[in-house]
Design a protein around this motif. Structure first.
Motif, PDB file in Angstrom:
ATOM      1  N   GLY A 134       0.824  -1.215   0.000  1.00  0.00           N
ATOM      2  CA  GLY A 134       0.000   0.000   0.000  1.00  0.00           C
ATOM      3  C   GLY A 134       0.848   1.252   0.000  1.00  0.00           C
ATOM      4  O   GLY A 134       2.004   1.229  -0.418  1.00  0.00           O
ATOM      5  N   GLY A 190      -4.617  11.277   1.746  1.00  0.00           N
ATOM      6  CA  GLY A 190      -5.638  11.147   0.717  1.00  0.00           C
ATOM      7  C   GLY A 190      -5.360   9.949  -0.161  1.00  0.00           C
ATOM      8  O   GLY A 190      -4.691   9.012   0.234  1.00  0.00           O
ATOM      9  N   ALA A 191      -5.903   9.985  -1.367  1.00  0.00           N
ATOM     10  CA  ALA A 191      -5.790   8.846  -2.266  1.00  0.00           C
ATOM     11  C   ALA A 191      -4.557   8.984  -3.145  1.00  0.00           C
ATOM     12  O   ALA A 191      -4.435   9.958  -3.873  1.00  0.00           O
ATOM     13  CB  ALA A 191      -7.029   8.745  -3.144  1.00  0.00           C
ATOM     14  N   ARG A 193      -9.510  13.311   7.415  1.00  0.00           N
ATOM     15  CA  ARG A 193      -9.909  12.508   6.256  1.00  0.00           C
ATOM     16  C   ARG A 193     -11.089  13.185   5.545  1.00  0.00           C
ATOM     17  O   ARG A 193     -11.132  13.288   4.329  1.00  0.00           O
ATOM     18  CB  ARG A 193     -10.275  11.092   6.732  1.00  0.00           C
ATOM     19  N   ARG A 246     -11.856  -7.963  -4.709  1.00  0.00           N
ATOM     20  CA  ARG A 246     -11.744  -6.622  -4.115  1.00  0.00           C
ATOM     21  C   ARG A 246     -13.113  -6.095  -3.759  1.00  0.00           C
ATOM     22  O   ARG A 246     -14.090  -6.331  -4.456  1.00  0.00           O
ATOM     23  CB  ARG A 246     -11.153  -5.641  -5.126  1.00  0.00           C
ATOM     24  N   ASN A 275     -14.936  -2.343  -1.799  1.00  0.00           N
ATOM     25  CA  ASN A 275     -14.652  -1.034  -1.227  1.00  0.00           C
ATOM     26  C   ASN A 275     -15.525  -0.832  -0.008  1.00  0.00           C
ATOM     27  O   ASN A 275     -16.740  -0.850  -0.096  1.00  0.00           O
ATOM     28  CB  ASN A 275     -14.930   0.058  -2.268  1.00  0.00           C
ATOM     29  N   THR A 325     -15.988   1.630   3.520  1.00  0.00           N
ATOM     30  CA  THR A 325     -15.642   2.835   4.283  1.00  0.00           C
ATOM     31  C   THR A 325     -14.347   3.470   3.790  1.00  0.00           C
ATOM     32  O   THR A 325     -13.464   3.817   4.564  1.00  0.00           O
ATOM     33  CB  THR A 325     -15.502   2.527   5.797  1.00  0.00           C
ATOM     34  N   GLY A 326     -14.260   3.607   2.493  1.00  0.00           N
ATOM     35  CA  GLY A 326     -13.145   4.349   1.936  1.00  0.00           C
ATOM     36  C   GLY A 326     -11.855   3.566   1.793  1.00  0.00           C
ATOM     37  O   GLY A 326     -10.850   4.108   1.384  1.00  0.00           O
ATOM     38  N   PHE A 327     -11.857   2.283   2.133  1.00  0.00           N
ATOM     39  CA  PHE A 327     -10.643   1.503   1.977  1.00  0.00           C
ATOM     40  C   PHE A 327     -10.863   0.391   0.968  1.00  0.00           C
ATOM     41  O   PHE A 327     -11.954  -0.149   0.839  1.00  0.00           O
ATOM     42  CB  PHE A 327     -10.216   0.903   3.311  1.00  0.00           C
ATOM     43  N   SER A 328      -9.793   0.063   0.261  1.00  0.00           N
ATOM     44  CA  SER A 328      -9.859  -1.043  -0.671  1.00  0.00           C
ATOM     45  C   SER A 328      -9.501  -2.311   0.096  1.00  0.00           C
ATOM     46  O   SER A 328      -8.397  -2.457   0.582  1.00  0.00           O
ATOM     47  CB  SER A 328      -8.885  -0.788  -1.809  1.00  0.00           C
ATOM     48  N   ASN A 369      -5.856  -1.849   1.840  1.00  0.00           N
ATOM     49  CA  ASN A 369      -4.802  -1.015   1.256  1.00  0.00           C
ATOM     50  C   ASN A 369      -3.457  -1.738   1.317  1.00  0.00           C
ATOM     51  O   ASN A 369      -2.839  -1.991   0.308  1.00  0.00           O
ATOM     52  CB  ASN A 369      -4.684   0.340   1.917  1.00  0.00           C
ATOM     53  N   GLU A 370      -2.989  -2.080   2.542  1.00  0.00           N
ATOM     54  CA  GLU A 370      -1.773  -2.865   2.696  1.00  0.00           C
ATOM     55  C   GLU A 370      -2.154  -4.332   2.936  1.00  0.00           C
ATOM     56  O   GLU A 370      -3.283  -4.624   3.317  1.00  0.00           O
ATOM     57  CB  GLU A 370      -0.947  -2.348   3.892  1.00  0.00           C
ATOM     58  N   ASP A 395      -3.334  -2.540  -5.398  1.00  0.00           N
ATOM     59  CA  ASP A 395      -4.198  -2.144  -6.519  1.00  0.00           C
ATOM     60  C   ASP A 395      -3.596  -2.512  -7.882  1.00  0.00           C
ATOM     61  O   ASP A 395      -4.250  -2.387  -8.900  1.00  0.00           O
ATOM     62  CB  ASP A 395      -4.650  -0.671  -6.455  1.00  0.00           C
ATOM     63  N   PRO A 409     -11.846  -0.291  -6.969  1.00  0.00           N
ATOM     64  CA  PRO A 409     -12.309   0.788  -6.086  1.00  0.00           C
ATOM     65  C   PRO A 409     -11.130   1.703  -5.764  1.00  0.00           C
ATOM     66  O   PRO A 409     -10.011   1.241  -5.596  1.00  0.00           O
ATOM     67  CB  PRO A 409     -12.770   0.051  -4.826  1.00  0.00           C
ATOM     68  N   ALA A 459      -8.848   3.547  -3.505  1.00  0.00           N
ATOM     69  CA  ALA A 459      -8.540   3.382  -2.091  1.00  0.00           C
ATOM     70  C   ALA A 459      -8.429   4.719  -1.381  1.00  0.00           C
ATOM     71  O   ALA A 459      -8.307   5.754  -2.006  1.00  0.00           O
ATOM     72  CB  ALA A 459      -7.240   2.611  -1.958  1.00  0.00           C
ATOM     73  N   TYR A 460      -8.471   4.699  -0.097  1.00  0.00           N
ATOM     74  CA  TYR A 460      -8.215   5.837   0.792  1.00  0.00           C
ATOM     75  C   TYR A 460      -9.287   6.910   0.746  1.00  0.00           C
ATOM     76  O   TYR A 460      -9.148   7.968   1.323  1.00  0.00           O
ATOM     77  CB  TYR A 460      -6.850   6.494   0.509  1.00  0.00           C
ATOM     78  N   LEU A 461     -10.360   6.717   0.009  1.00  0.00           N
ATOM     79  CA  LEU A 461     -11.416   7.722  -0.043  1.00  0.00           C
ATOM     80  C   LEU A 461     -12.742   7.072   0.306  1.00  0.00           C
ATOM     81  O   LEU A 461     -13.041   5.992  -0.173  1.00  0.00           O
ATOM     82  CB  LEU A 461     -11.534   8.300  -1.458  1.00  0.00           C
ATOM     83  N   PRO A 462     -13.542   7.739   1.140  1.00  0.00           N
ATOM     84  CA  PRO A 462     -14.886   7.213   1.350  1.00  0.00           C
ATOM     85  C   PRO A 462     -15.745   7.455   0.110  1.00  0.00           C
ATOM     86  O   PRO A 462     -15.315   8.132  -0.822  1.00  0.00           O
ATOM     87  CB  PRO A 462     -15.408   8.010   2.541  1.00  0.00           C
TER      88      PRO A 462
END
Lengths: 356, 515
Positions: free
Chosen positions: A28, A70-71, A180, A251, A253, A255-258, A281-282, A314, B490, B492-495
């Motif tokens: 990640g 952020g992303a 965030r 995969r 998604n 709450t904002g995490f992959s 993510n990680e 990813d 998707p 990542a890192y964003l809602p």
């Protein structure tokens, strides 16, 4: 006391640190490539960033960690304006009533392994050899400083448009939540200055020498191709956990995490075995034939079996031939409090921490 | 439907005539410095062998190395600058980052950052300023730019602003030629800009190349539509090549891989294409080359358009062999002078072809094979070089056949990296066959935000439909459209549920279409 320079980072050394940072990203943290180019633009052909040892800094000297929040995918499309960092440093100096003496890398893994070098180069400051994760983690409170009761705030955040914000929160978890949310409004990525500490405050909780380690990983990768996994495992007391081909990637998604899992079919010494890696993510946990062989906070990294390059969660895709490298985390994470913060349970995994 | 497939390589130009899936005839001719004479010779000979008249041909498909050669040699490149719609963001990493210095100086390295761009969710970073845009255009022209590339932050998510900027330039500076980044690259602005800049620098050459092929068509009496082959193994109209030459860049390896798979009747295989100077190794899955996952380096520049994942090594039939204490083969090559310089053709230079003939792997030439000192050692070097490239191309230990194609494939042993080598019929014309069987594609790559009115399946369906429409607009037969690749990741890192969706569809070329 004047701080002593351990080594100077030029664009070449930075390339190695970025490579090492990708390995420490544990799947990640985003790709450090863009960060490396930004530092290169800042350094030009002849400038360097001095890396210093924290023990040669005066107790009261102020250290400012800088990171991108952020992303990472936003960072491959929209770059900072270049004014964020001077804005951040000015803001923190105003809040702390003190000049910043050195920059720190908060997260040695992924994109944030290179971002602090932009700050150091731009502000003409040294960078401390160390970080507060020893790898990449998805959330802002997941730093060794949280274990030391060090508050993330006062924290400053600036976007590419020139908007700035400061945070004063009751806990580092709250900082994560509020920061965030604001990141989204700012366009998905922002620069942050947080966990501003004096050298004395953070000495005990700093993960030492992580920039040197990232640099050494980069060097080892330069000298090895597909066989880099064993070389890294040997040098850093890790393990070659598995070798195989990606057979499935699932995969989702949340709450904002992959989140998801990667299933590997064994090859070579691992023929007839199967590994399942779960990630948020990680990579969080590695299971071989139903038995857990590694979990967070230890590092689980995928390396392309052909070229030895790290593969992020990813990027991983069907058919890719990979090696799974496990590296031990910093001992501080193996404490009860450390595992509470970043252990498997926090990520909702029903497995005990299994040290490498 | 009768098609002529042409492949212009560094050493040879190949042409074949195919009727649907049947091979009617083919020919090889040395590539000439003017390119066209070689093409004319090969096409004329192929048509003669096939017994096809000019009037009976429905389409001609050309794969050419013109553009990649120009870039690699830094020749015939137009001075090109780029305007990025991004301010106030973007200043910390400017265009031409990570380019080799000699290529920057060949193209000029000029850029302007101006107001504009989008956030990832499609909000404006700042509005486009018409006067500022035109000032940027004039400034680039003043600095000697002949071609202009245009990029906009998050153009793959929202294309409006880049389009608007193009329209403003077309209206107020009608003579200026513009390459828009969104038409070429995917997410990743630096790589997309690089691809757009390379495209811009090749446009004047593309004009010349298309004009030359059109006049050649006239000379051959062919009135059928002319297509070029793209990097992904599909077709592009000649008129579109003038605008987007970069899309034809890596068609050589793609055509040879697709041609090899077609000729062998196999859908999945590794392909080794040995030419006069280089060997390309790649993998075919379901008849199409495996594409490189992220960015691809082209002449040392990172780009992100669809390219086959190919490993190239400096070994070919013309590779110069050095026997003795420190034996070596390649990477220097006699290239297209093989027929004059190699010992087996009466020349003085020891080449890999001489080695193959001396070892009994091939029979060719006009003179006897030479005695070569340490032949076993040299063969071992040659086989090991190929085996290494094959091993690196494999994604698993899975048994799969290795298809050997190209004029230099006689160099190869019968087994490589433990895999059986197959030499399909007409293997030396595989790339021209790949060009002749090329299909038409449509590709869309976008970030979509899911909500109560749009779930994942619907979003993918929507993008697939957009891709289908693009393919149909490019003359695909709607009845034959298939999904070639589909992915959704998707962010990542964003809602919020943001999905990056990419879909590519392919179908057969519709006959009887106008250009």
């Amino acid at each position: 006391m004047t701080s002593q320079v351990k080594f100077n980072v030029d664009t070449k050394a930075l390339g190695r640190i970025a490579q090492g940072g990708a390995v420490l990203g544990a799947g990640g943290g985003g790709n450090p490539y863009v960060g490396r180019l930004m530092v290169q633009q800042m350094l030009g052909d002849d400038k360097t960033v001095p890396v210093i040892d924290i023990d040669t800094m005066g107790d009261d000297e102020l250290i400012l960690p800088i990171a991108m929040m952020g992303a990472p995918v936003v960072m491959i499309e929209k770059f900072p304006s270049g004014n964020e960092i001077p804005n951040l440093v000015n803001m923190i100096e105003r809040l702390m009533q003190k000049k910043v003496s050195a920059i720190l890398c908060i997260e040695a893994g992924g994109l944030n392994s290179t971002i602090p070098f932009i700050a150091a180069a731009q502000m003409g400051l040294p960078i401390v050899d160390g970080d507060a994760m020893g790898r990449a983690f998805p959330e802002l409170q997941m730093v060794t400083f949280t274990l030391g009761g060090i508050n993330a705030t006062p924290m400053a955040m600036f976007d590419d448009k020139g908007n700035g914000a400061t945070f004063d929160t009751v806990s580092n978890q709250w900082t994560e939540k509020l920061a965030r949310a604001l990141t989204i409004e700012m366009g998905g990525s922002a620069m942050v200055g947080l966990y501003a500490v004096t050298a004395k405050q953070c000495r005990e909780y700093l993960i030492r020498d992580s920039l040197s380690m990232a640099h050494e990983i980069g060097e080892i990768m330069e000298n090895h191709g597909g066989d880099v996994t064993d070389a890294l495992a040997k040098r850093f007391g890790g393990a070659h956990l598995f070798q195989g081909r990606v057979r499935d990637v699932e995969r989702r998604n949340e709450t904002g995490f992959s989140k998801g899992t990667v299933t590997l079919e064994g090859t070579g010494d691992f023929r007839n075995s199967e590994a399942v890696l779960s990630f948020q993510n990680e990579f969080l946990a590695a299971e071989v034939d139903g038995k857990t062989v590694a979990t967070t906070p230890d590092l689980i990294t995928l390396l392309d079996a052909n070229i030895g390059e790290p593969v992020t969660t990813d990027m991983v895709k069907y058919g890719l031939s990979v090696n799974v490298l496990g590296l031990p985390c910093d001992p501080i994470w193996r404490s009860e409090k450390g595992l509470e913060l970043v252990g498997p349970k926090y990520f909702g995994l029903d497995v005990p921490y299994t040290p490498i | 439907m009768i098609r002529i497939g042409v492949d212009v390589g560094g050493t040879n130009t190949d042409a074949v005539v195919m009727e649907n899936t049947t091979f009617l005839g083919g020919a090889k001719s040395p590539t000439t410095p003017d390119i066209l004479t070689g093409v004319q010779n090969a096409v004329t000979a192929a048509m003669a062998e096939a017994g096809t008249s000019a009037g009976g041909v429905d389409a001609i498909m050309v794969g050419t190395t013109h553009f990649v050669n120009a870039l690699v040699q830094r020749k015939e490149l137009a001075q090109s600058g780029i305007i990025r719609l991004c301010l106030p963001s973007g200043g910390s990493l400017t265009p031409f980052a990570d380019w080799p210095a000699d290529l920057v100086s060949a193209i000029g390295g000029q850029f302007e950052l101006i107001d504009g761009g989008y956030e990832m969710d499609g909000r404006e970073i700042s509005p486009l300023d018409e006067a500022q845009l035109l000032r940027a255009v004039d400034s680039l022209l003043d600095k000697g730019c002949r071609e202009i590339a245009l990029s906009c932050v998050f153009a793959p998510v929202r294309a409006d602003m880049e389009k608007e900027a193009e329209e403003i330039i077309a209206k107020h500076r009608p003579k200026v030629s513009v390459t828009a980044s969104r038409e070429i690259g995917r997410m990743g602005i630096l790589e997309r800009e690089n691809a757009a800049l390379i495209n811009a620098s090749l446009k004047p050459l593309a004009n010349d190349v298309v004009a030359a092929f059109s006049s050649l068509q006239g000379d051959l009496g062919l009135t059928c539509p002319l297509f070029f082959t793209r990097n992904d193994g599909t077709l592009i109209k000649a008129s579109e090549v003038r605008r987007l030459p970069v899309l034809t860049f890596a068609c050589g390896p793609t055509n040879s891989m697709r041609g090899a798979a077609f000729l062998s009747g196999l859908k999945n295989a590794l392909v080794v294409d040995i030419g006069g100077t280089t060997t390309d190794v790649g993998e075919v899955r379901d008849g199409f080359p495996r594409l490189a996952g992220t960015s691809v380096s082209v002449a040392d520049v990172q780009t992100n358009f669809s390219m086959p994942d190919v490993i190239s090594i400096g070994l070919g039939g013309g590779s110069i062999v050095v026997p003795g204490d420190q034996p070596s083969i390649g990477p220097s090559s006699v290239g297209h002078r093989l027929l004059q310089d190699a010992v087996i053709f009466g020349g003085q230079t020891l080449t890999a072809s001489d080695l193959a003939v001396a070892a009994g792997r091939a029979q060719m030439g006009s003179a006897p094979a030479p005695d070569i000192e340490n032949m076993a050692g040299l063969l071992d070097i040659m086989d090991q070089t190929v085996a290494d490239a094959v091993a690196r191309s494999r994604t698993s230990g899975e048994e799969m056949p290795v298809l050997a194609v190209g004029g230099g494939s006689v160099l190869m042993a019968d087994m490589v990296d433990g895999l059986t080598v197959i030499r399909p019929e007409h293997h030396d014309l595989a790339n021209a066959v790949g060009a002749a069987i090329a299909q038409v594609s449509g590709e869309v790559s976008k970030v979509v935000q899911l909500d109560d009115n749009l779930d994942r399946e619907q979003a993918i369906e929507q993008i697939t439909e957009e891709a289908r429409q693009i393919a149909i607009a490019a003359n695909a037969d709607p009845k034959t459209l298939n999904i070639l690749s589909k992915s959704d990741v998707p962010l990542a890192y964003l809602p919020g549920n943001n999905l990056a969706i990419s879909v590519t569809v392919v179908g057969d070329l519709n006959t009887g279409v106008s250009q």
